[in-house]
Enzyme design. Sequence first.
Site, PDB file in Angstrom:
ATOM      1  N   CYS A 164       0.799  -1.228   0.000  1.00 20.62           N
ATOM      2  CA  CYS A 164       0.000   0.000   0.000  1.00 20.62           C
ATOM      3  C   CYS A 164       0.834   1.282   0.000  1.00 20.62           C
ATOM      4  O   CYS A 164       0.271   2.378   0.044  1.00 20.62           O
ATOM      5  CB  CYS A 164      -0.977  -0.042   1.165  1.00 20.62           C
ATOM      6  SG  CYS A 164      -2.005  -1.516   1.062  1.00 20.62           S
ATOM      7  N   HIS A 292      -2.524   8.055   6.317  1.00 20.06           N
ATOM      8  CA  HIS A 292      -2.809   6.785   5.654  1.00 20.06           C
ATOM      9  C   HIS A 292      -4.194   6.332   6.119  1.00 20.06           C
ATOM     10  O   HIS A 292      -5.021   5.962   5.313  1.00 20.06           O
ATOM     11  CB  HIS A 292      -1.721   5.763   5.975  1.00 20.06           C
ATOM     12  CG  HIS A 292      -1.855   4.502   5.182  1.00 20.06           C
ATOM     13  ND1 HIS A 292      -1.938   4.500   3.812  1.00 20.06           N
ATOM     14  CD2 HIS A 292      -1.946   3.201   5.557  1.00 20.06           C
ATOM     15  CE1 HIS A 292      -2.058   3.251   3.381  1.00 20.06           C
ATOM     16  NE2 HIS A 292      -2.076   2.445   4.418  1.00 20.06           N
ATOM     17  N   HIS A 326      -9.834   2.173   0.665  1.00 17.89           N
ATOM     18  CA  HIS A 326      -8.380   2.031   0.621  1.00 17.89           C
ATOM     19  C   HIS A 326      -8.010   1.490  -0.759  1.00 17.89           C
ATOM     20  O   HIS A 326      -8.261   0.329  -1.066  1.00 17.89           O
ATOM     21  CB  HIS A 326      -7.921   1.082   1.722  1.00 17.89           C
ATOM     22  CG  HIS A 326      -6.435   0.975   1.843  1.00 17.89           C
ATOM     23  ND1 HIS A 326      -5.569   1.703   1.063  1.00 17.89           N
ATOM     24  CD2 HIS A 326      -5.653   0.231   2.680  1.00 17.89           C
ATOM     25  CE1 HIS A 326      -4.323   1.408   1.387  1.00 17.89           C
ATOM     26  NE2 HIS A 326      -4.345   0.524   2.365  1.00 17.89           N
TER      27      HIS A 326
END
Lengths: 398, 263
Positions: A164, A292, A326
Amino acid sequence: MAIKPLAVAAYTVTNALGRGVAASLAALRRGESGLRPCDFEDAALSTWIGRVAGLEEEPLEDEFAPFDCRNNRLARLGLEQDRFGAAVRAARERHGADRIGIFIGTSTSGIGATEHAYRQRDPVTGRLPDHFDYQHTHNLFSAADFTRRWLALRGVALAVSTACSSSAKAFASAYRHMRAGFCDAAVVGGVDSLCLTTLYGFNALELASSQRCRPWDAGRDGLNVGEAAGFALLEWAEPDDARPLLLGYGESSDAHHMSAAHPEGTSAALAMQQALARAELRSEQVDYINLHGTATPSNDAAEDRAVLRVFGPDTPCSSTKGWTGHTLGAAGITEAAFVWLCLEHALIPGMLNTRRIDPNLGVGVVLDNRERPVRTALSNSFGFGGTNCSLLFGRRGA
Amino acid sequence: MNTLHIEGVGLMAPGLAGWPDGRAVLIGERPYVAEAMPAASAALLPANERRRTTATVKLALHVAQEAILQADIDPSTVPTVLASSGGDSEVVDRICAALILPDRPVSPTHFHHSVHNTPAGYWAIANRCTATSLSLSAYDDSFAAGLMEAAALAWTDRTRVLLVAYDLPLPFPLSERREIVAPFAVALVLNPAPTERRLATLRLERRADQSVSRLDDARLEALRLGNPAARGLPLLWAIAHSTASRVTLSTGESGGLELEIKP
């Protein structure tokens, strides 16, 4: 000495909020989430997802037919927005096709094509169907290869794949390649698309929420998987450049656990400190942090510790995962672009869906959108394997 | 800013079990025989981690460890670049196989092992290394892409960098759509500054033409073509021979990467 800044000459994003930058900006301003109950393929999961509408009906054709898979369709859709192709064509005239590098972050590339092929295995021999093209769909390099061909570039090309943090680290890699003289400009980007691997994988890890994700909320219980494509054209900044600038970046490794962030966030803090050091800025000079903020209980707690360590409790912070979900390997470019929107439109987005901030967390969470100038902003991206990347952007005269 | 000094080499492939062994083959001291590869040890991992890791992780960590030991440096502060065309296809196969079963029982361990940076994560844990790490793919040109990323990182941050390139044969049925003929992994410790540990010096230059270097030995040439990590063999050949030479690696449609090697 501060690093030589890179200017964002053009950029585009496509995600659950819609196609192109204007769709994202409008949804951010209106507080409209792109999340929906999971309706991807036949996945029987009670979670929410950030799906890009219409990909199922838009196959790649002709010379690009071998690349046809959800991930490259998403890449194509992204590349068609915001006159990005025209900006790259102009850059090709300036720099030459072989002097523009391509740095694309992805975590799962076109693994969806392999998922489909496994469903069609020959019942006797176990072989995959003839139409399955591993190189142009599933392989990690496929999205970078597709982007290079679509834009008619011949520069160095690579896929960055660090879970990620992939498309955040693509910026750092592009910067280094330009510094080394391997290219004079760069197309950086990220493309990750919905697939059963990530939906069922996060479900197996019990990290997917059955509701809309709620970063920093006391009741947060997991993430929503999203999909996105984003691209930016980077060139060395001119004196008095008014475009968004990459001022610094920081990268580190947790060296702690494969799928859990270090609870103290020490290495994540190191990435943020490096970004500040490369920009020669102090923490109090940063106006906004795009976290994040995946909304899993432990990740948000670790990031909170890390941000507190470097910035204290006063810097305005938010996670925009409540809008997009996400987007994994595309999160870095998606949220970098959101930061550029903040710099250009004097906006600090709130934390959509979050209502009751976890009393154990201490950073300066912004719950509702604020309209105020942002001169310098940080974006965090962290991933499995303990990979951390922070990007620091600014805009002169903002 | 276009020079790198090689301080350590790690190598593992069938018939090339470690750099001393591989070097002997490359300089012609003994013929290349593709015998079975010794098991890659992942001795630096704690026992419980070692049990869970795959052949891919073990192979990558094995060569990384060999290169670090040869350079005799502390790995805890050395950034890493890991280059692999396809990563861990064994894990991908298991996930995709699970996804066609009732209820799709994807293993949580397989899922978090499916990321391309899994070997990088294990290396960082084993060595308590918090420095940056980048995992990349450029399909058949992954070795050259990794070398360029490692070089750019070494020059920009003025630091040693550990480069690891690895690829393993894919399991059936993926093996029918992507042929990798044998496992191959190589690691290089690269330093932008010269030290007494220097084994060879490299100059890197991008070139437009694609006159890629080949190997005279047909079996080694087949290995070079049959595994993306083995595309680095011409560079290893030059290091082994300790003579000034030039090697060109393909960087795909962007042309080639010319390496000038000095002993």
